[in-house]
Design a protein around this motif. Structure first.
Motif, PDB file in Angstrom:
ATOM      1  N   VAL A 213      11.458  -0.204 -12.360  1.00  0.00           N
ATOM      2  CA  VAL A 213      11.966  -0.394 -13.721  1.00  0.00           C
ATOM      3  C   VAL A 213      11.397  -1.713 -14.248  1.00  0.00           C
ATOM      4  O   VAL A 213      11.535  -2.752 -13.618  1.00  0.00           O
ATOM      5  CB  VAL A 213      13.511  -0.378 -13.757  1.00  0.00           C
ATOM      6  N   ALA A 214      10.737  -1.633 -15.388  1.00  0.00           N
ATOM      7  CA  ALA A 214       9.847  -2.717 -15.793  1.00  0.00           C
ATOM      8  C   ALA A 214      10.503  -3.833 -16.582  1.00  0.00           C
ATOM      9  O   ALA A 214       9.940  -4.923 -16.708  1.00  0.00           O
ATOM     10  CB  ALA A 214       8.708  -2.133 -16.625  1.00  0.00           C
ATOM     11  N   THR A 215      11.684  -3.568 -17.136  1.00  0.00           N
ATOM     12  CA  THR A 215      12.322  -4.599 -17.963  1.00  0.00           C
ATOM     13  C   THR A 215      13.791  -4.734 -17.571  1.00  0.00           C
ATOM     14  O   THR A 215      14.361  -3.834 -16.962  1.00  0.00           O
ATOM     15  CB  THR A 215      12.267  -4.234 -19.467  1.00  0.00           C
ATOM     16  N   VAL A 216      14.366  -5.839 -17.921  1.00  0.00           N
ATOM     17  CA  VAL A 216      15.791  -6.147 -17.744  1.00  0.00           C
ATOM     18  C   VAL A 216      16.191  -6.169 -16.268  1.00  0.00           C
ATOM     19  O   VAL A 216      16.133  -7.214 -15.638  1.00  0.00           O
ATOM     20  CB  VAL A 216      16.698  -5.187 -18.547  1.00  0.00           C
ATOM     21  N   GLU A 217      16.602  -5.017 -15.671  1.00  0.00           N
ATOM     22  CA  GLU A 217      17.038  -5.043 -14.266  1.00  0.00           C
ATOM     23  C   GLU A 217      15.842  -4.786 -13.357  1.00  0.00           C
ATOM     24  O   GLU A 217      15.684  -3.715 -12.789  1.00  0.00           O
ATOM     25  CB  GLU A 217      18.128  -3.998 -14.047  1.00  0.00           C
ATOM     26  N   THR A 218      14.994  -5.779 -13.227  1.00  0.00           N
ATOM     27  CA  THR A 218      13.734  -5.589 -12.495  1.00  0.00           C
ATOM     28  C   THR A 218      13.917  -5.800 -10.999  1.00  0.00           C
ATOM     29  O   THR A 218      13.259  -5.169 -10.198  1.00  0.00           O
ATOM     30  CB  THR A 218      12.687  -6.582 -13.002  1.00  0.00           C
ATOM     31  N   HIS A 219      14.788  -6.744 -10.613  1.00  0.00           N
ATOM     32  CA  HIS A 219      14.973  -7.104  -9.206  1.00  0.00           C
ATOM     33  C   HIS A 219      16.282  -6.516  -8.672  1.00  0.00           C
ATOM     34  O   HIS A 219      17.223  -6.288  -9.430  1.00  0.00           O
ATOM     35  CB  HIS A 219      15.028  -8.630  -9.033  1.00  0.00           C
ATOM     36  N   ILE A 220      16.351  -6.364  -7.373  1.00  0.00           N
ATOM     37  CA  ILE A 220      17.576  -5.849  -6.741  1.00  0.00           C
ATOM     38  C   ILE A 220      18.750  -6.792  -7.027  1.00  0.00           C
ATOM     39  O   ILE A 220      19.901  -6.348  -7.115  1.00  0.00           O
ATOM     40  CB  ILE A 220      17.375  -5.650  -5.215  1.00  0.00           C
ATOM     41  N   ASP A 221      18.464  -8.069  -7.229  1.00  0.00           N
ATOM     42  CA  ASP A 221      19.508  -9.065  -7.533  1.00  0.00           C
ATOM     43  C   ASP A 221      20.450  -8.576  -8.624  1.00  0.00           C
ATOM     44  O   ASP A 221      21.657  -8.816  -8.590  1.00  0.00           O
ATOM     45  CB  ASP A 221      18.923 -10.383  -8.083  1.00  0.00           C
ATOM     46  N   ASP A 222      19.851  -7.908  -9.619  1.00  0.00           N
ATOM     47  CA  ASP A 222      20.607  -7.514 -10.812  1.00  0.00           C
ATOM     48  C   ASP A 222      21.601  -6.399 -10.526  1.00  0.00           C
ATOM     49  O   ASP A 222      22.424  -6.072 -11.381  1.00  0.00           O
ATOM     50  CB  ASP A 222      19.633  -7.050 -11.910  1.00  0.00           C
ATOM     51  N   LEU A 223      21.502  -5.795  -9.337  1.00  0.00           N
ATOM     52  CA  LEU A 223      22.358  -4.653  -9.031  1.00  0.00           C
ATOM     53  C   LEU A 223      23.453  -5.001  -8.021  1.00  0.00           C
ATOM     54  O   LEU A 223      24.201  -4.137  -7.583  1.00  0.00           O
ATOM     55  CB  LEU A 223      21.496  -3.503  -8.479  1.00  0.00           C
ATOM     56  N   VAL A 224      23.525  -6.289  -7.629  1.00  0.00           N
ATOM     57  CA  VAL A 224      24.440  -6.656  -6.542  1.00  0.00           C
ATOM     58  C   VAL A 224      25.811  -7.078  -7.063  1.00  0.00           C
ATOM     59  O   VAL A 224      25.926  -7.897  -7.972  1.00  0.00           O
ATOM     60  CB  VAL A 224      23.826  -7.823  -5.719  1.00  0.00           C
ATOM     61  N   GLU A 225      26.846  -6.498  -6.444  1.00  0.00           N
ATOM     62  CA  GLU A 225      28.227  -6.922  -6.733  1.00  0.00           C
ATOM     63  C   GLU A 225      28.715  -7.898  -5.675  1.00  0.00           C
ATOM     64  O   GLU A 225      29.368  -8.888  -5.969  1.00  0.00           O
ATOM     65  CB  GLU A 225      29.154  -5.690  -6.693  1.00  0.00           C
ATOM     66  N   SER A 226      28.467  -7.556  -4.401  1.00  0.00           N
ATOM     67  CA  SER A 226      28.851  -8.469  -3.325  1.00  0.00           C
ATOM     68  C   SER A 226      28.050  -8.143  -2.073  1.00  0.00           C
ATOM     69  O   SER A 226      27.495  -7.046  -1.950  1.00  0.00           O
ATOM     70  CB  SER A 226      30.346  -8.368  -3.020  1.00  0.00           C
ATOM     71  N   LEU A 227      27.992  -9.125  -1.169  1.00  0.00           N
ATOM     72  CA  LEU A 227      27.200  -8.963   0.057  1.00  0.00           C
ATOM     73  C   LEU A 227      28.050  -9.279   1.274  1.00  0.00           C
ATOM     74  O   LEU A 227      28.977 -10.094   1.207  1.00  0.00           O
ATOM     75  CB  LEU A 227      26.014  -9.942   0.057  1.00  0.00           C
ATOM     76  N   ARG A 228      27.680  -8.649   2.381  1.00  0.00           N
ATOM     77  CA  ARG A 228      28.318  -8.992   3.647  1.00  0.00           C
ATOM     78  C   ARG A 228      27.217  -9.224   4.672  1.00  0.00           C
ATOM     79  O   ARG A 228      26.280  -8.437   4.798  1.00  0.00           O
ATOM     80  CB  ARG A 228      29.231  -7.852   4.091  1.00  0.00           C
ATOM     81  N   ALA A 229      27.346 -10.332   5.420  1.00  0.00           N
ATOM     82  CA  ALA A 229      26.341 -10.635   6.436  1.00  0.00           C
ATOM     83  C   ALA A 229      27.026 -11.165   7.685  1.00  0.00           C
ATOM     84  O   ALA A 229      28.124 -11.736   7.617  1.00  0.00           O
ATOM     85  CB  ALA A 229      25.360 -11.679   5.908  1.00  0.00           C
ATOM     86  N   VAL A 230      26.353 -10.962   8.815  1.00  0.00           N
ATOM     87  CA  VAL A 230      26.809 -11.574  10.066  1.00  0.00           C
ATOM     88  C   VAL A 230      25.905 -12.777  10.308  1.00  0.00           C
ATOM     89  O   VAL A 230      24.678 -12.651  10.285  1.00  0.00           O
ATOM     90  CB  VAL A 230      26.683 -10.572  11.238  1.00  0.00           C
TER      91      VAL A 230
END
Ligand code: FAD
Length: 535
Positions: A213-230
């Motif tokens: 997708v070429a404009t606005v929501e270009t990176h995965i960052d724009d789709l993240v609500e929350s993250l979980r990591a170990v």
């Protein structure tokens, strides 16, 4: 279970045979207009010799660990041109001692715990499609061994919140697997990097990947609500929120952390109903620079097309989308069913801007609107799209045929684009020499600038491909940075981009990152050498 090839792209059962390669090579060379060499063959897996593993996992981890040659070789490199060449030639300089395939967070914790006690470095591994040396187990000598932590078995969509249109997805899900699960509810993440077939949600998050997708929501960052990591210091879980201004974002800190701060295990991401209406057009421009003017006008108009890729004339020819006379703009809008009329109208407005910049199109190359199922019809847009997703397979064939192929990508503000484009092209061509070429497409556009993506093709210097690759990469990347661009718009930093990244990022920021890493991962076990020096 299909097994991945131990080198290059894809699965063992869809690798080209020697006969297929020999038959295809002359046609490919003619089409590319690049002279390759004799077709050579990859070193077979049973000929690959690896040093004996230096460490073995404890009994409790044995069920999820392997140290066979296929596992170790296939996790030794990512998928840059240089990685593919090394694998093709049977060169596996830094194979992991152990490949661990956790089935859930408990397993991830157990591997980290063992690694800390045994002084073993841990390299998080998603789909292994890194093109920046992000997954290779090249770690400082102070470690007694390495483990490649392959998240591939953690590939479930765990929860879907239809009210808020969000889904909790495990990090090891590759694109088709997560989309298949979302499709059951007619939802989509709608994130399609070119490596979609084999790369994972966790890899996208860890490298801040860019979709098509070429404009606005270009990176995965724009789709993240929350993250979980170990992390070696415990779980890192952020709160599910549509937005938050509470200090430095814990999500933002993990996004792009490339495996040095924690192992991302799952994420809540925004999903949406599958778009049903598409309007598409292929617009020709006599000059690439006219196409750039049109792109800027569209990007600054507020129209927000989902597809807006300008491809120079030579690249358009090579993909089969055009005859090589003109640059080609692949332009598209999409939306829900009830928005059918608007996507057609939006396309018409964007086409008006193209016409003002000298763009031309055939009526047959415009669809307003059409259905998703029709999307791959045999026109210029369809041809370009098919070539886009076929490209990774072709790269392996190019290596066998003696053709070097590599890509560079960046972003720059509009007023500096022309200078960057000529500087990078000239610097790369000086190294490529006669017989090769560099092409450019604009993969993403913003109101203040484009993200140019360069592709280099050249006759490979057989036996010296790695030196040749390094020289071209150095020349192009030096030029790119000197012209004010970023070392990467979406491919990440890894090990290969470190020296340029170090010049780009502010020193106090590096110190802060180093301190954060020390606090979370005091033994420096996680992906040492990526993003910052290993303490
Ligand atoms: C042919 C081709 C086309 C490509 N096209 C695109 C494109 O269109 N857009 C784009 O952005 N990139 C593209 N890439 C680059 C690559 O696909 C991306 O960087 C992708 O995000 C990597 O995902 P992966 O799952 O393969 O991660 P890997 O390659 O396995 O890992 C990448 C990095 O992330 C870390 N990592 C992986 N998973 C985790 C996790 N769960 N937790 C913490 N760290 C983790 C690794 O340690 C490594 O540093 C392309 C690559 C190829 C070979």
């Amino acid at each position: 279970m299909r097994r991945r090839k131990h080198w290059g792209w894809g699965y063992e059962d869809d690798a080209w045979s020697a006969e297929q390669l020999r038959a295809a090579a002359p046609g490919l060379e003619q089409h590319l207009r690049i002279a390759g060499g004799e077709v050579e063959h990859a070193v077979a897996l049973d000929q690959v010799v690896l040093p004996a593993p230096r460490v073995a996992p404890p009994a409790r981890l044995e069920p999820i660990c392997s140290s066979d040659v296929h596992s170790r070789a296939s996790h030794a490199w990512g998928k840059s041109y240089a990685d593919v060449v090394r694998g093709f030639r049977g060169r596996f300089d830094f194979p992991p001692d152990v490949v661990a395939r956790p089935r859930g967070e408990r397993d991830v914790e157990a591997v980290l715990e063992w690694a800390a006690g045994a002084n073993v470095a841990v390299i998080p591994y998603g789909g292994g499609t890194s093109v920046t040396g992000g997954v290779q187990c090249e770690v400082p000598a102070r470690f007694d061994g390495t483990v490649s932590l392959d998240l591939g078995a953690m590939d479930r969509v765990l929860q879907i919140d239809e009210v808020s249109q969000a889904a909790c997805i495990q990090a090891g899900a590759i694109g088709p697997v997560l989309e298949q699960q979302l499709r059951a509810l007619d939802l989509t993440l709608h994130f399609y990097p070119q490596s979609f077939e084999l790369s994972t949600l966790g890899g996208w998050l860890a490298t801040r990947a860019g979709g098509h997708v070429a404009t606005v929501e270009t990176h995965i960052d724009d789709l993240v609500e929350s993250l979980r990591a170990v992390t070696p210091s415990g779980a890192w879980q952020s709160r599910r929120l549509p937005g938050s201004g509470a200090g430095i974002s814990p999500d933002r800190m993990l996004l792009g952390s490339e495996g040095i701060l924690g192992v991302i295990t799952e994420a809540w991401v925004r999903v949406r109903p599958r778009p049903q209406a598409h309007s598409l057009a292929a617009v020709r421009f006599g000059e690439f620079s006219d196409g750039i003017d049109a792109l800027r006008a569209i990007a600054q108009s507020g129209l927000r097309p989902s597809n807006c890729r300008l491809i120079d004339s030579e690249e358009a020819r090579m993909t089969g989308a055009a005859d090589g006379t003109d640059a080609l703009l692949v332009l598209g809008f999409e939306g829900p069913l009830q928005a059918q009329a608007p996507v057609g109208e939006l396309l018409d407005r964007a086409l008006l801007l193209c016409a003002q910049a000298g763009g031309e199109w055939d009526d047959g190359a415009v669809r307003r609107p059409r259905w998703e199922e029709d999307k791959s019809a045999g026109d210029a847009v369809g041809a370009w799209r098919a070539a886009f997703f076929r490209a990774p397979y072709l790269r392996d064939a190019f290596v066998a045929m003696g053709i070097l192929s590599e890509t560079f990508e960046t972003a720059i503000t509009w007023e500096r684009f022309a200078a960057l484009h000529s500087a990078v092209s000239a610097a790369a061509m000086d190294e490529i020499g006669p017989g090769g070429r560099i092409t450019c497409r604009i993969s993403h556009v913003y109101s203040d600038g484009p993200a140019p993506y360069f592709t280099v093709l050249a006759p490979a210097r057989r036996g010296q491909e790695l030196e040749q690759w390094a020289q071209i990469k150095q020349a192009a990347t030096n030029a790119l940075l000197a012209a004010g661009g970023t070392i990467t718009h979406h491919h990440g930093v890894g090990r290969d981009h470190r020296r340029w990244y170090d010049r780009q990022r502010p020193e106090p920021f590096a110190a802060a990152l180093q301190a954060a890493k020390r606090a979370i991962d005091p033994a420096g076990l996680l992906n040492p050498g990526v993003l910052i020096d290993s303490a």
